[in-house]
Design a protein around this motif. Structure first.
Motif, PDB file in Angstrom:
ATOM      1  N   THR A 160      -3.740  22.949   3.508  1.00 42.17           N
ATOM      2  CA  THR A 160      -4.552  21.907   2.888  1.00 42.17           C
ATOM      3  C   THR A 160      -3.704  20.655   2.688  1.00 42.17           C
ATOM      4  N   VAL A 161      -4.260  19.518   3.084  1.00 39.89           N
ATOM      5  CA  VAL A 161      -3.552  18.238   2.966  1.00 39.89           C
ATOM      6  C   VAL A 161      -4.252  17.377   1.920  1.00 39.89           C
ATOM      7  N   HIS A 162      -3.469  16.899   0.954  1.00 40.34           N
ATOM      8  CA  HIS A 162      -3.961  15.977  -0.067  1.00 40.34           C
ATOM      9  C   HIS A 162      -3.309  14.615   0.170  1.00 40.34           C
ATOM     10  N   MET A 163      -4.126  13.585   0.388  1.00 41.89           N
ATOM     11  CA  MET A 163      -3.621  12.229   0.619  1.00 41.89           C
ATOM     12  C   MET A 163      -4.017  11.320  -0.536  1.00 41.89           C
ATOM     13  N   THR A 164      -3.073  10.486  -0.950  1.00 39.14           N
ATOM     14  CA  THR A 164      -3.305   9.534  -2.032  1.00 39.14           C
ATOM     15  C   THR A 164      -2.887   8.139  -1.573  1.00 39.14           C
ATOM     16  N   ILE A 165      -3.751   7.164  -1.811  1.00 39.65           N
ATOM     17  CA  ILE A 165      -3.473   5.763  -1.494  1.00 39.65           C
ATOM     18  C   ILE A 165      -3.427   4.978  -2.803  1.00 39.65           C
ATOM     19  N   THR A 166      -2.348   4.230  -3.013  1.00 41.21           N
ATOM     20  CA  THR A 166      -2.230   3.362  -4.185  1.00 41.21           C
ATOM     21  C   THR A 166      -1.997   1.939  -3.685  1.00 41.21           C
ATOM     22  N   ALA A 167      -2.993   1.078  -3.877  1.00 41.17           N
ATOM     23  CA  ALA A 167      -2.951  -0.272  -3.313  1.00 41.17           C
ATOM     24  C   ALA A 167      -2.878  -1.321  -4.414  1.00 41.17           C
TER      25      ALA A 167
ATOM     26  N   GLN B 172     -14.185   5.256   3.722  1.00 45.04           N
ATOM     27  CA  GLN B 172     -14.503   4.457   2.546  1.00 45.04           C
ATOM     28  C   GLN B 172     -13.403   3.439   2.303  1.00 45.04           C
ATOM     29  N   ASP B 173     -13.783   2.331   1.653  1.00 41.32           N
ATOM     30  CA  ASP B 173     -12.808   1.318   1.282  1.00 41.32           C
ATOM     31  C   ASP B 173     -11.951   1.827   0.123  1.00 41.32           C
ATOM     32  N   PHE B 174     -10.801   1.186  -0.049  1.00 40.58           N
ATOM     33  CA  PHE B 174      -9.894   1.566  -1.127  1.00 40.58           C
ATOM     34  C   PHE B 174      -9.875   0.464  -2.182  1.00 40.58           C
ATOM     35  N   ALA B 175     -10.176   0.823  -3.410  1.00 39.47           N
ATOM     36  CA  ALA B 175     -10.090  -0.128  -4.514  1.00 39.47           C
ATOM     37  C   ALA B 175      -8.628  -0.336  -4.890  1.00 39.47           C
ATOM     38  N   ALA B 176      -8.354  -1.426  -5.592  1.00 39.49           N
ATOM     39  CA  ALA B 176      -7.004  -1.620  -6.114  1.00 39.49           C
ATOM     40  C   ALA B 176      -6.688  -0.496  -7.095  1.00 39.49           C
ATOM     41  N   GLY B 177      -5.470   0.013  -7.015  1.00 40.76           N
ATOM     42  CA  GLY B 177      -5.097   1.147  -7.846  1.00 40.76           C
ATOM     43  C   GLY B 177      -4.986   2.414  -7.018  1.00 40.76           C
ATOM     44  N   LYS B 178      -5.061   3.544  -7.678  1.00 44.52           N
ATOM     45  CA  LYS B 178      -4.839   4.837  -7.035  1.00 44.52           C
ATOM     46  C   LYS B 178      -6.150   5.458  -6.577  1.00 44.52           C
ATOM     47  N   SER B 179      -6.172   5.908  -5.326  1.00 44.94           N
ATOM     48  CA  SER B 179      -7.338   6.594  -4.760  1.00 44.94           C
ATOM     49  C   SER B 179      -6.888   7.937  -4.202  1.00 44.94           C
ATOM     50  N   SER B 180      -7.434   9.013  -4.746  1.00 42.36           N
ATOM     51  CA  SER B 180      -7.145  10.358  -4.243  1.00 42.36           C
ATOM     52  C   SER B 180      -8.261  10.763  -3.288  1.00 42.36           C
ATOM     53  N   LEU B 181      -7.901  11.061  -2.050  1.00 43.43           N
ATOM     54  CA  LEU B 181      -8.889  11.377  -1.030  1.00 43.43           C
ATOM     55  C   LEU B 181      -9.256  12.854  -1.065  1.00 43.43           C
ATOM     56  N   PRO B 182     -10.451  13.190  -0.613  1.00 38.43           N
ATOM     57  CA  PRO B 182     -10.828  14.612  -0.542  1.00 38.43           C
ATOM     58  C   PRO B 182      -9.846  15.373   0.347  1.00 38.43           C
ATOM     59  N   PRO B 183      -9.463  16.581  -0.026  1.00 39.79           N
ATOM     60  CA  PRO B 183      -8.510  17.351   0.785  1.00 39.79           C
ATOM     61  C   PRO B 183      -9.097  17.704   2.147  1.00 39.79           C
ATOM     62  N   ILE B 184      -8.218  17.829   3.133  1.00 37.28           N
ATOM     63  CA  ILE B 184      -8.636  18.230   4.476  1.00 37.28           C
ATOM     64  C   ILE B 184      -7.862  19.484   4.873  1.00 37.28           C
TER      65      ILE B 184
ATOM     66  N   ILE C 298       0.874  -1.177   0.000  1.00 33.78           N
ATOM     67  CA  ILE C 298       0.000   0.000   0.000  1.00 33.78           C
ATOM     68  C   ILE C 298       0.910   1.225   0.000  1.00 33.78           C
ATOM     69  N   TYR C 299       0.920   1.944  -1.107  1.00 36.05           N
ATOM     70  CA  TYR C 299       1.723   3.162  -1.206  1.00 36.05           C
ATOM     71  C   TYR C 299       0.858   4.360  -0.814  1.00 36.05           C
ATOM     72  N   TYR C 300       1.465   5.298  -0.117  1.00 34.68           N
ATOM     73  CA  TYR C 300       0.701   6.496   0.236  1.00 34.68           C
ATOM     74  C   TYR C 300       1.570   7.739   0.074  1.00 34.68           C
ATOM     75  N   SER C 301       0.914   8.832  -0.273  1.00 38.95           N
ATOM     76  CA  SER C 301       1.603  10.120  -0.356  1.00 38.95           C
ATOM     77  C   SER C 301       0.751  11.174   0.336  1.00 38.95           C
ATOM     78  N   ILE C 302       1.421  12.115   0.978  1.00 37.03           N
ATOM     79  CA  ILE C 302       0.752  13.215   1.678  1.00 37.03           C
ATOM     80  C   ILE C 302       1.390  14.519   1.212  1.00 37.03           C
ATOM     81  N   LEU C 303       0.590  15.362   0.589  1.00 37.50           N
ATOM     82  CA  LEU C 303       1.066  16.645   0.077  1.00 37.50           C
ATOM     83  C   LEU C 303       0.380  17.772   0.845  1.00 37.50           C
ATOM     84  N   GLN C 304       1.185  18.666   1.415  1.00 30.73           N
ATOM     85  CA  GLN C 304       0.654  19.771   2.203  1.00 30.73           C
ATOM     86  C   GLN C 304       0.889  21.096   1.476  1.00 30.73           C
ATOM     87  N   LYS C 305      -0.165  21.889   1.383  1.00 34.36           N
ATOM     88  CA  LYS C 305      -0.070  23.196   0.742  1.00 34.36           C
ATOM     89  C   LYS C 305      -0.539  24.270   1.716  1.00 34.36           C
ATOM     90  N   LYS C 306       0.257  25.325   1.840  1.00 33.98           N
ATOM     91  CA  LYS C 306      -0.060  26.394   2.786  1.00 33.98           C
ATOM     92  C   LYS C 306      -0.079  27.731   2.062  1.00 33.98           C
TER      93      LYS C 306
END
Length: 211
Positions: free
Chosen positions: A133-140, A172-184, A117-125
């Motif tokens: 703002t935090v953008h999280m991406t999960i790639t499973a 929410q569950d994560f499908a196989a592949g890349k999932s971009s989550l709503p920003p927080i 499970i790969y994940y990335s967290i990008l923060q923008k100020k």
């Protein structure tokens, strides 16, 4: 098909061993005298092993096949721990009987590997903003349930574990592949990391990899 009554003279499987290579598992064992076939059961290691009747979905495997293939070779399509049980197969009064060994010498557990499970967290100020703002991406590599992962927010630095800050579940569950989550939105002194909700449990099945 049912279990045979076992006593000291009942033929049993011994010296069961395994070797895993390139997503294939090879099993080898010592055949008892007089046994020409076995039934092989494959299941998750967490599945219950007791029961009054033999489990369904077993594979019949003969001594001749074993000799030709130098063992039993099986593809590991699952993840986590997999249990194989080898039942000696007997014929008694026209019925097929399987030997259930209470010593467990006919059962072996192997690791089928972990899905990544790969994940990335990008923060923008913003320049004058008090928040970022935090953008999280999960790639499973495989589908992942929402209860497997969580994210933790901590003020003043990155959290070192799921207890080191405020824990938030995913909804929410994560499908196989890349999932971009709503920003927080978080405070500009806050930091976020993603963790397993239960590292001991889910660490057997998945590997969490930062991108």
């Amino acid at each position: 098909m049912k279990y045979a009554e076992v006593d000291s003279s009942t033929p049993v499987i011994t010296e069961l061993s395994s070797r895993v290579e390139d997503r294939f598992c090879t099993l080898r064992w010592r055949w008892p005298d007089g046994v020409q076939a076995v039934c092989i059961h494959k299941a998750s290691a967490e599945a219950p092993v007791d029961g009054d009747s033999p489990p369904a979905g077993m594979k019949l495997y003969t001594r001749e096949e074993y000799k030709a293939n130098n063992g039993y070779r099986d593809r590991l399509d699952d993840i986590g721990l997999v249990a194989y049980t080898i039942f000696a197969r007997l014929a008694e009064h026209g019925d097929t009987m399987l030997v259930r060994q209470k010593d467990g010498d006919n059962r072996i557990v192997v690791s089928a590997g972990k899905a990544r499970i790969y994940y990335s967290i990008l923060q923008k100020k913003g320049l004058f903003s008090k928040q970022k703002t935090v953008h999280m991406t999960i790639t499973a590599e495989v589908p992942v349930g929402r209860d497997v992962l969580c994210y933790v927010k901590k003020k003043g630095g990155y959290p070192s574990g799921k207890e080191d800050g405020v824990l938030f579940p995913f909804v929410q569950d994560f499908a196989a592949g890349k999932s971009s989550l709503p920003p927080i939105e978080i405070g500009k002194e806050d930091f976020v990391r993603i963790f397993f909700t239960d590292g001991r449990k889910y660490g057997l099945y998945y590997e969490l990899v930062p991108e």
